[in-house]
Write a protein that holds these residues in place. Structure first.
Motif, PDB file in Angstrom:
ATOM      1  N   ALA A 234       0.849  -1.188   0.000  1.00 43.89           N
ATOM      2  CA  ALA A 234       0.000   0.000   0.000  1.00 43.89           C
ATOM      3  C   ALA A 234       0.884   1.236   0.000  1.00 43.89           C
ATOM      4  O   ALA A 234       2.003   1.210   0.529  1.00 43.89           O
ATOM      5  N   THR A 235       0.408   2.299  -0.593  1.00 44.03           N
ATOM      6  CA  THR A 235       1.206   3.524  -0.663  1.00 44.03           C
ATOM      7  C   THR A 235       0.304   4.750  -0.525  1.00 44.03           C
ATOM      8  O   THR A 235      -0.896   4.682  -0.795  1.00 44.03           O
ATOM      9  N   THR A 236       0.907   5.839  -0.086  1.00 45.26           N
ATOM     10  CA  THR A 236       0.185   7.096   0.039  1.00 45.26           C
ATOM     11  C   THR A 236       1.172   8.237  -0.142  1.00 45.26           C
ATOM     12  O   THR A 236       2.383   8.060   0.067  1.00 45.26           O
ATOM     13  N   LEU A 237       0.678   9.389  -0.552  1.00 40.91           N
ATOM     14  CA  LEU A 237       1.539  10.563  -0.674  1.00 40.91           C
ATOM     15  C   LEU A 237       2.088  10.936   0.700  1.00 40.91           C
ATOM     16  O   LEU A 237       1.358  10.946   1.692  1.00 40.91           O
ATOM     17  N   MET A 268      -0.548   6.997  13.532  1.00 39.69           N
ATOM     18  CA  MET A 268      -1.797   6.482  12.984  1.00 39.69           C
ATOM     19  C   MET A 268      -1.692   6.271  11.476  1.00 39.69           C
ATOM     20  O   MET A 268      -2.201   5.284  10.926  1.00 39.69           O
ATOM     21  N   LYS A 269      -1.002   7.184  10.815  1.00 37.03           N
ATOM     22  CA  LYS A 269      -0.849   7.097   9.363  1.00 37.03           C
ATOM     23  C   LYS A 269      -0.085   5.841   8.963  1.00 37.03           C
ATOM     24  O   LYS A 269      -0.468   5.133   8.031  1.00 37.03           O
ATOM     25  N   ILE A 270       1.005   5.544   9.685  1.00 37.19           N
ATOM     26  CA  ILE A 270       1.807   4.355   9.394  1.00 37.19           C
ATOM     27  C   ILE A 270       1.018   3.093   9.699  1.00 37.19           C
ATOM     28  O   ILE A 270       1.005   2.133   8.907  1.00 37.19           O
ATOM     29  N   ALA A 271       0.361   3.053  10.845  1.00 35.37           N
ATOM     30  CA  ALA A 271      -0.408   1.873  11.247  1.00 35.37           C
ATOM     31  C   ALA A 271      -1.534   1.591  10.250  1.00 35.37           C
ATOM     32  O   ALA A 271      -1.780   0.434   9.882  1.00 35.37           O
ATOM     33  N   THR A 272      -2.197   2.640   9.806  1.00 38.88           N
ATOM     34  CA  THR A 272      -3.283   2.484   8.831  1.00 38.88           C
ATOM     35  C   THR A 272      -2.755   1.980   7.497  1.00 38.88           C
ATOM     36  O   THR A 272      -3.370   1.131   6.846  1.00 38.88           O
ATOM     37  N   LEU A 273      -1.606   2.486   7.092  1.00 42.07           N
ATOM     38  CA  LEU A 273      -1.006   2.072   5.824  1.00 42.07           C
ATOM     39  C   LEU A 273      -0.642   0.585   5.848  1.00 42.07           C
ATOM     40  O   LEU A 273      -0.871  -0.137   4.874  1.00 42.07           O
ATOM     41  N   VAL A 274      -0.113   0.118   6.964  1.00 39.54           N
ATOM     42  CA  VAL A 274       0.246  -1.300   7.099  1.00 39.54           C
ATOM     43  C   VAL A 274      -1.004  -2.173   7.069  1.00 39.54           C
ATOM     44  O   VAL A 274      -1.020  -3.242   6.446  1.00 39.54           O
ATOM     45  N   ARG A 275      -2.070  -1.713   7.713  1.00 33.14           N
ATOM     46  CA  ARG A 275      -3.333  -2.469   7.681  1.00 33.14           C
ATOM     47  C   ARG A 275      -3.854  -2.576   6.250  1.00 33.14           C
ATOM     48  O   ARG A 275      -4.344  -3.632   5.828  1.00 33.14           O
ATOM     49  N   ARG A 276      -3.781  -1.470   5.516  1.00 41.40           N
ATOM     50  CA  ARG A 276      -4.225  -1.483   4.117  1.00 41.40           C
ATOM     51  C   ARG A 276      -3.430  -2.487   3.306  1.00 41.40           C
ATOM     52  O   ARG A 276      -3.968  -3.187   2.456  1.00 41.40           O
ATOM     53  N   ALA A 277      -2.124  -2.559   3.556  1.00 44.32           N
ATOM     54  CA  ALA A 277      -1.273  -3.497   2.822  1.00 44.32           C
ATOM     55  C   ALA A 277      -1.631  -4.942   3.142  1.00 44.32           C
ATOM     56  O   ALA A 277      -1.682  -5.799   2.252  1.00 44.32           O
ATOM     57  N   ALA A 278      -1.897  -5.222   4.423  1.00 40.53           N
ATOM     58  CA  ALA A 278      -2.175  -6.594   4.851  1.00 40.53           C
ATOM     59  C   ALA A 278      -3.569  -7.067   4.462  1.00 40.53           C
ATOM     60  O   ALA A 278      -3.774  -8.253   4.173  1.00 40.53           O
ATOM     61  N   LEU A 295       6.369 -10.150   7.853  1.00 39.07           N
ATOM     62  CA  LEU A 295       7.412  -9.125   7.794  1.00 39.07           C
ATOM     63  C   LEU A 295       6.787  -7.828   7.308  1.00 39.07           C
ATOM     64  O   LEU A 295       6.028  -7.820   6.337  1.00 39.07           O
ATOM     65  N   VAL A 296       7.098  -6.726   8.006  1.00 39.03           N
ATOM     66  CA  VAL A 296       6.605  -5.407   7.624  1.00 39.03           C
ATOM     67  C   VAL A 296       7.805  -4.527   7.289  1.00 39.03           C
ATOM     68  O   VAL A 296       8.766  -4.451   8.055  1.00 39.03           O
ATOM     69  N   LEU A 297       7.735  -3.873   6.148  1.00 35.97           N
ATOM     70  CA  LEU A 297       8.780  -2.937   5.761  1.00 35.97           C
ATOM     71  C   LEU A 297       8.110  -1.659   5.248  1.00 35.97           C
ATOM     72  O   LEU A 297       7.295  -1.717   4.326  1.00 35.97           O
ATOM     73  N   VAL A 298       8.439  -0.534   5.873  1.00 36.67           N
ATOM     74  CA  VAL A 298       7.868   0.755   5.483  1.00 36.67           C
ATOM     75  C   VAL A 298       8.987   1.636   4.929  1.00 36.67           C
ATOM     76  O   VAL A 298      10.046   1.777   5.553  1.00 36.67           O
ATOM     77  N   ALA A 299       8.766   2.217   3.765  1.00 34.13           N
ATOM     78  CA  ALA A 299       9.775   3.060   3.117  1.00 34.13           C
ATOM     79  C   ALA A 299       9.180   4.422   2.799  1.00 34.13           C
ATOM     80  O   ALA A 299       7.986   4.557   2.510  1.00 34.13           O
ATOM     81  N   GLY A 300      10.033   5.450   2.831  1.00 32.61           N
ATOM     82  CA  GLY A 300       9.571   6.789   2.507  1.00 32.61           C
ATOM     83  C   GLY A 300      10.498   7.850   3.078  1.00 32.61           C
ATOM     84  O   GLY A 300      11.521   7.536   3.701  1.00 32.61           O
ATOM     85  N   VAL A 339       5.022   7.309   0.830  1.00 28.13           N
ATOM     86  CA  VAL A 339       5.304   6.367   1.902  1.00 28.13           C
ATOM     87  C   VAL A 339       4.664   5.048   1.489  1.00 28.13           C
ATOM     88  O   VAL A 339       3.476   5.008   1.142  1.00 28.13           O
ATOM     89  N   ALA A 340       5.452   3.975   1.487  1.00 32.45           N
ATOM     90  CA  ALA A 340       4.955   2.670   1.053  1.00 32.45           C
ATOM     91  C   ALA A 340       5.126   1.652   2.160  1.00 32.45           C
ATOM     92  O   ALA A 340       6.106   1.680   2.909  1.00 32.45           O
TER      93      ALA A 340
END
Length: 391
Positions: A234-237, A268-278, A295-300, A339-340
């Motif tokens: 999942a990704t967001t600006l 909250m933004k990061i947690a929501t993004l990870v939920r969207r990905a999963a 495994l969770v990997l967040v980039a940005g 942010v992905a």
């Protein structure tokens, strides 16, 4: 994560070609090696970014460079015949600083479907590095022959790889696009996920410090066990456009302040993004609760990453999967405006598409055997019963 990538067959070669293009466009210091292997000369010639010296044509004595025609038994045969050439090419490029092998292949065709298990067998026997595969499943409408090929290939390759990442073409349909355009978009989605996974353990840009670093050993520990995995993304600006101070307001002042506060809540933004990905579109749909590890990997951009948000997402994911092993980390970079979040669900067991594939494969095998019996019966009926065969 330094992969030695082998694009096997037409689908595998195209994905490898796109991956190399993506890395060059990104301007990253590519620390990987690769090979494109195919039995069809025209498929190898169609690649644009794989260097010519990294393309290997196999099966020339059998199929004369014309491909195996969706016959994955023949694909396995030509791979077996030329396995020494492939292994020598790998040795020439060196493997001492590679973290893992990654074979990419379409499982419904001929060359990749038949050749990938053969290569995986030899790599697993000859090298200590883990061997992974990305297998692309055919959509049901592609026909039962493709389903039978995929079932055969999947059963074979699972014997030798440390993990099989499945991608289901049937779950990645894009409305209003041709089959060719749809496949191109699927390939782009695969490359996006592989590019993020390859960032794990990569040296971060100068003066940038990651909050929680995931290195290659954590990827290896997540993917161990020889099962099937699915990847979400999942990704967001990173930052929304600034609102105009004058002119028409889409929301009232109070609503805008609430939206702005939510956007500025980095955890909250990061947690929501990870939920969207999963919970969003996975490479192959599966029951998240059947995953053994994750495994969770967040980039940005570094200013938009947050340790608390990552820890919150990690705790949530631990509650969702069957196992308790969840690894998480970030990869800060200023080379993107987004942010992905990448979520790898490892060793999942509840996969409806695999069960359906087995059913279609069984039907295809039964129909093929019945058709062969009918053909032989009708052929023999053409001749007089009194004529004795020679043998």
């Amino acid at each position: 994560m330094r992969f030695f990538i082998i694009g096997f067959g037409q689908a595998g070669g195209k994905i490898l070609d796109l991956f190399i293009e993506n890395e060059k466009r990104r301007g990253s210091n590519i620390r990987m090696r690769w090979l494109a292997v195919n039995s069809a000369r025209t498929d190898l010639m169609g690649l644009k970014h794989v260097p010519v010296q990294d393309r290997i044509l196999i099966g020339q004595t059998i199929v004369k460079g014309h491909g195996v025609g969706t016959d994955n038994k023949l694909g396995a045969r030509v791979a077996q015949e030329d396995i020494e050439n492939i292994l020598n090419a790998i040795d020439e490029r060196g493997t001492h600083d590679m973290d893992a092998f990654l074979i990419i292949a379409g499982l419904g065709g001929g060359t990749g479907s038949g050749g990938a298990p053969v290569l995986a067998k030899y790599l697993s026997e000859m090298y200590s590095e883990p061997v992974y595969a990305v297998g692309i499943l055919p959509a049901p409408e592609e026909g039962k022959l493709y389903s039978l090929n995929a079932a055969r290939s999947m059963i074979s390759i699972l014997k030798y790889v440390d993990n099989l990442i499945l991608v289901d073409n049937g779950a990645w349909k894009f409305e209003g696009t041709s089959l060719r355009e749809s496949f191109a978009k699927i390939n782009e989605e695969i490359v996006r996920r592989l590019a993020i996974l390859a960032r794990a353990g990569e040296p971060i840009e100068e003066d940038i410090v990651g909050e929680m670093v995931v290195d290659s050993s954590e990827v290896v520990n997540t993917l161990r066990g020889g099962g099937i995995s699915s990847i979400g993304y999942a990704t967001t600006l990173a930052q929304v456009a600034e609102k105009k101070k004058k002119g028409f307001r889409l929301f009232g002042r109070k609503e805008e302040e609430e939206i702005e506060a939510l956007e500025n809540d980095k955890p909250m933004k990061i947690a929501t993004l990870v939920r969207r990905a999963a919970l969003g579109r996975l490479t192959i749909p599966c029951n998240i609760r059947s995953a053994e590890r994750a495994l969770v990997l967040v980039a940005g951009p570094p200013e938009h990453l947050d340790r608390k948000g990552l820890e919150k997402a990690k705790i949530w994911l631990e509650e969702q999967i069957a196992g308790v092993e969840v690894r998480a980390g970030d990869y800060p970079t200023r080379k993107t405006k987004y942010v992905a979040a990448l979520v790898v669900l490892a060793n999942v067991t509840d996969i409806p598409r695999v069960k359906e594939l087995q059913r279609l494969a069984a039907e295809a095998k039964e129909e093929a055997e019945e058709a062969e019996r009918m053909r032989m019966t009708k052929t023999l009926e053409l001749f007089d019963e009194d004529i004795e065969p020679l043998i």
